[in-house]
Design an enzyme around this catalytic site. Structure first.
Site, PDB file in Angstrom:
ATOM      1  CE  LYS A   1      -3.617  -2.788   1.994  1.00  0.00           C
ATOM      2  NZ  LYS A   1      -4.838  -2.879   2.773  1.00  0.00           N
TER       3      LYS A   1
ATOM      4  CG  HIS B   1      -6.828  -3.185  -2.862  1.00  0.00           C
ATOM      5  ND1 HIS B   1      -7.403  -2.459  -1.849  1.00  0.00           N
ATOM      6  CD2 HIS B   1      -6.154  -4.200  -2.271  1.00  0.00           C
ATOM      7  CE1 HIS B   1      -7.084  -3.021  -0.687  1.00  0.00           C
ATOM      8  NE2 HIS B   1      -6.325  -4.075  -0.917  1.00  0.00           N
TER       9      HIS B   1
ATOM     10  CD  GLU C   1      -6.754  -0.358   1.064  1.00  0.00           C
ATOM     11  OE1 GLU C   1      -5.672  -0.184   0.473  1.00  0.00           O
ATOM     12  OE2 GLU C   1      -6.856  -1.081   2.078  1.00  0.00           O
TER      13      GLU C   1
ATOM     14  CD  GLU D   1      -7.266  -7.967  -0.566  1.00  0.00           C
ATOM     15  OE1 GLU D   1      -6.202  -8.348  -0.092  1.00  0.00           O
ATOM     16  OE2 GLU D   1      -7.505  -6.778  -0.829  1.00  0.00           O
TER      17      GLU D   1
ATOM     18  N   GLY E   1      -7.437  -4.790   7.225  1.00  0.00           N
ATOM     19  CA  GLY E   1      -6.865  -3.857   8.194  1.00  0.00           C
ATOM     20  C   GLY E   1      -7.645  -3.752   9.487  1.00  0.00           C
TER      21      GLY E   1
ATOM     22  CB  SER F   1      -6.870  -9.377   9.261  1.00  0.00           C
ATOM     23  OG  SER F   1      -7.361  -8.051   9.295  1.00  0.00           O
TER      24      SER F   1
END
Ligand code: 13P
Length: 249
Positions: free
Chosen positions: A12, A95, A97, A165, A171, A210
């Site tokens: 990241k 992703h 994000e 994911e 996270g 995680s």
């Protein structure tokens, strides 16, 4: 069908020249010669440094994103061909994000997948539902539609990796249970088998969210879990190496 496990570190937006040098020195010194495929994905600005340090080691290098187009007036973008030219093997696409903070749609992710494959990069295509979608019973339909959106109609998807994911596990310290992950991975493989150009049996499906030393082995025991896409734990040499070693066992 024996699929080689794959462990990818998604760094990241972390790192400096000093920390990249130190982390990679530790990894290169200790990564097992026989084990899973391993890759790290630093920021664009650290790619060249990472490629130099990882040269002649078992560590492959990838990017965290690429442009949907080849070249031109696209300020701030980096083309897949530039990444391939540098020596990258992998590129993470779609992703959560990027979907969340940069408004990436399935259509844009599909265009990036096409650009990556054309340039000779292997895409790691991320899918996964949010907490609200899981609670609403929509996890499977969301994941299916993200997969179709990104992969349907692509010409050739050699080397494709899908990363499951779940957004609620990224996270947060919350991990999907090995059973939840295995169930979704089996579902993803079924969905992939319906798509032209996708070899669902040969393609790897890795889990992200995680992942750490303490849960990696249980996750890798799932027959459809072919490795991990690791965020936070990939920034700590010993933690990442423990995950790699869990995949080597
Ligand atoms: P964490 O391992 O920090 O949860 O991040 C997962 C991830 O987003 C990898 O791409």
């Amino acid at each position: 069908m024996l699929r080689q496990l794959l462990v990818v570190g998604n760094w990241k937006m972390h790192g400096s020249r000093a920390s990249v040098g130190a982390l990679l020195a530790d990894l290169v010194a200790a990564v097992p010669a026989v084990g899973p495929d391993v890759a790290i994905c630093p920021t664009f600005v650290h790619l060249e440094q990472a490629l130099q340090i990882c040269d002649a080691s078992p560590l492959a290098v990838g990017a965290q994103d690429c442009s949907h187009t080849n070249a031109g007036a696209y300020t701030g973008e980096v083309a897949a061909a530039m990444l391939a030219d540098l020596g990258c093997h992998w590129v993470i696409l779609g992703h959560s994000e990027r979907r969340q903070y940069h408004g990436e749609s399935d259509e844009l992710v599909a265009a990036k997948v096409a650009a990556a494959v054309t340039a000779g990069l292997c895409p790691i295509v991320c899918v996964g539902e949010t907490q609200e979608q899981r609670e609403a019973g929509e996890a499977h339909s969301v994941v299916r539609s993200q997969l179709r959106g990104a992969l349907q109609g692509q010409a050739q998807l050699t080397g494709l990796v899908v990363a499951y994911e779940p957004v609620w596990a990224i996270g947060t310290g919350l991990t999907a249970t090995p059973q939840q992950a295995q169930d979704m991975h089996a579902f993803i493989r079924d969905c992939m088998s319906e798509l032209d150009g996708v070899d669902a049996t040969a393609s790897r499906i890795v889990y992200g969210g995680s992942v750490k030393a303490g849960n990696a082995a249980d996750l890798f025991a799932g027959p459809d879990i072919d490795g991990a896409l690791v965020g936070g734990a990939a920034l700590v040499a010993n933690a990442f190496l423990a995950i790699i070693n869990a995949a080597a066992a």
